[in-house]
Motif scaffolding. Structure first.
Motif, mmCIF file in Angstrom:
data_model
loop_
_atom_site.group_PDB
_atom_site.id
_atom_site.type_symbol
_atom_site.label_atom_id
_atom_site.label_comp_id
_atom_site.label_asym_id
_atom_site.label_seq_id
_atom_site.Cartn_x
_atom_site.Cartn_y
_atom_site.Cartn_z
ATOM 1 N N TYR A 186 4.088 9.157 -11.379
ATOM 2 C CA TYR A 186 5.227 9.341 -12.276
ATOM 3 C C TYR A 186 5.082 10.588 -13.144
ATOM 4 O O TYR A 186 6.036 11.025 -13.757
ATOM 5 C CB TYR A 186 5.476 8.116 -13.146
ATOM 6 C CG TYR A 186 4.486 7.896 -14.266
ATOM 7 C CD1 TYR A 186 4.566 8.617 -15.459
ATOM 8 C CD2 TYR A 186 3.498 6.944 -14.164
ATOM 9 C CE1 TYR A 186 3.660 8.412 -16.486
ATOM 10 C CE2 TYR A 186 2.589 6.732 -15.184
ATOM 11 C CZ TYR A 186 2.673 7.474 -16.347
ATOM 12 O OH TYR A 186 1.774 7.272 -17.352
ATOM 13 N N ALA A 187 3.882 11.169 -13.161
ATOM 14 C CA ALA A 187 3.703 12.404 -13.919
ATOM 15 C C ALA A 187 2.514 13.164 -13.357
ATOM 16 O O ALA A 187 1.528 12.560 -12.917
ATOM 17 C CB ALA A 187 3.482 12.121 -15.400
ATOM 18 N N SER A 191 2.563 19.248 -18.627
ATOM 19 C CA SER A 191 2.808 18.123 -17.740
ATOM 20 C C SER A 191 4.274 18.078 -17.355
ATOM 21 O O SER A 191 5.140 18.635 -18.051
ATOM 22 C CB SER A 191 2.385 16.809 -18.397
ATOM 23 O OG SER A 191 3.181 16.544 -19.536
ATOM 24 N N THR A 225 7.115 15.155 -15.570
ATOM 25 C CA THR A 225 7.322 13.802 -15.078
ATOM 26 C C THR A 225 8.144 13.816 -13.800
ATOM 27 O O THR A 225 8.709 14.829 -13.408
ATOM 28 C CB THR A 225 8.050 12.944 -16.119
ATOM 29 O OG1 THR A 225 9.396 13.432 -16.259
ATOM 30 C CG2 THR A 225 7.339 12.990 -17.465
ATOM 31 N N ARG A 226 8.243 12.643 -13.201
ATOM 32 C CA ARG A 226 9.059 12.504 -12.006
ATOM 33 C C ARG A 226 10.507 12.886 -12.292
ATOM 34 O O ARG A 226 11.186 13.444 -11.437
ATOM 35 C CB ARG A 226 8.995 11.071 -11.494
ATOM 36 C CG ARG A 226 9.807 10.797 -10.239
ATOM 37 C CD ARG A 226 9.771 9.317 -9.911
ATOM 38 N NE ARG A 226 8.429 8.873 -9.582
ATOM 39 C CZ ARG A 226 8.082 7.589 -9.523
ATOM 40 N NH1 ARG A 226 8.966 6.641 -9.779
ATOM 41 N NH2 ARG A 226 6.855 7.244 -9.198
ATOM 42 N N SER A 258 10.947 15.992 -16.886
ATOM 43 C CA SER A 258 10.635 16.321 -18.280
ATOM 44 C C SER A 258 9.295 17.022 -18.355
ATOM 45 O O SER A 258 8.343 16.638 -17.680
ATOM 46 C CB SER A 258 10.603 15.046 -19.123
ATOM 47 O OG SER A 258 11.863 14.424 -19.137
ATOM 48 N N THR A 259 9.246 18.044 -19.188
ATOM 49 C CA THR A 259 8.018 18.823 -19.322
ATOM 50 C C THR A 259 7.468 18.745 -20.737
ATOM 51 O O THR A 259 8.209 18.495 -21.696
ATOM 52 C CB THR A 259 8.252 20.291 -18.942
ATOM 53 O OG1 THR A 259 9.276 20.834 -19.785
ATOM 54 C CG2 THR A 259 8.655 20.421 -17.488
ATOM 55 N N ASN A 260 6.199 18.988 -20.834
ATOM 56 C CA ASN A 260 5.504 18.982 -22.119
ATOM 57 C C ASN A 260 4.433 20.061 -22.070
ATOM 58 O O ASN A 260 3.764 20.224 -21.035
ATOM 59 C CB ASN A 260 4.876 17.614 -22.371
ATOM 60 C CG ASN A 260 4.202 17.535 -23.724
ATOM 61 O OD1 ASN A 260 4.750 17.953 -24.727
ATOM 62 N ND2 ASN A 260 2.993 16.997 -23.757
ATOM 63 N N LYS A 274 -0.782 10.888 -12.574
ATOM 64 C CA LYS A 274 -0.828 9.560 -13.181
ATOM 65 C C LYS A 274 0.257 8.685 -12.592
ATOM 66 O O LYS A 274 1.329 9.158 -12.216
ATOM 67 C CB LYS A 274 -0.649 9.656 -14.699
ATOM 68 C CG LYS A 274 -1.732 10.417 -15.408
ATOM 69 C CD LYS A 274 -1.630 10.290 -16.900
ATOM 70 C CE LYS A 274 -2.613 11.216 -17.613
ATOM 71 N NZ LYS A 274 -4.008 10.879 -17.265
#
Length: 117
Positions: free
Chosen positions: A32-33, A50, A52-53, A56-58, A98
């Motif tokens: 999922y990420a 990071s 996500t599926r 979304s980025t971080n 993850k």
């Protein structure tokens, strides 16, 4: 099981660019990420970026505006485009995936990025 294979590290001069790649294989449907972490000797591993599926980025504050994480779903690959590199970006960069449980936490072998001043 998930296998992560990184590529793209190397030596670059201050202000230069590199692109890291991380190809995932195996039970990837549960991911999922994914993200990039880095570590230097004597310091804790830190999250760089990071995704996500859902897309979304971080980003770590220290790389915002310079690094971009992206993905190619068709190739099951994520990328980290690193621009305006600084000597303090020197580290071993590792790819991580993850999933839905704590046990679903996989790492690549790591790739060295060295930025010379």
């Amino acid at each position: 099981q998930v296998q992560l294979v990184e590529s793209g590290g190397g030596l670059v001069q201050f202000g230069g660019s590199l692109r890291l790649s991380c190809a995932a294989s195996g039970s990837i449907f549960r991911i999922y990420a994914m993200g990039w972490y880095r570590q230097v000797p004597g310091k804790q591993r830190e999250l760089v970026a990071s995704i996500t599926r859902g897309g979304s980025t971080n980003y770590a504050e220290s790389v915002k505006g310079r690094f971009t994480i992206s993905r190619d779903n068709a190739k099951n690959t994520i990328y980290l485009q690193m621009n305006s590199l600084k000597p303090e970006d020197t580290a071993v960069y590792s790819c991580n995936a993850k999933g839905p449980t704590i046990a679903y936490d996989y790492w690549g072998q790591g790739t060295q990025v060295t930025v010379s001043s």
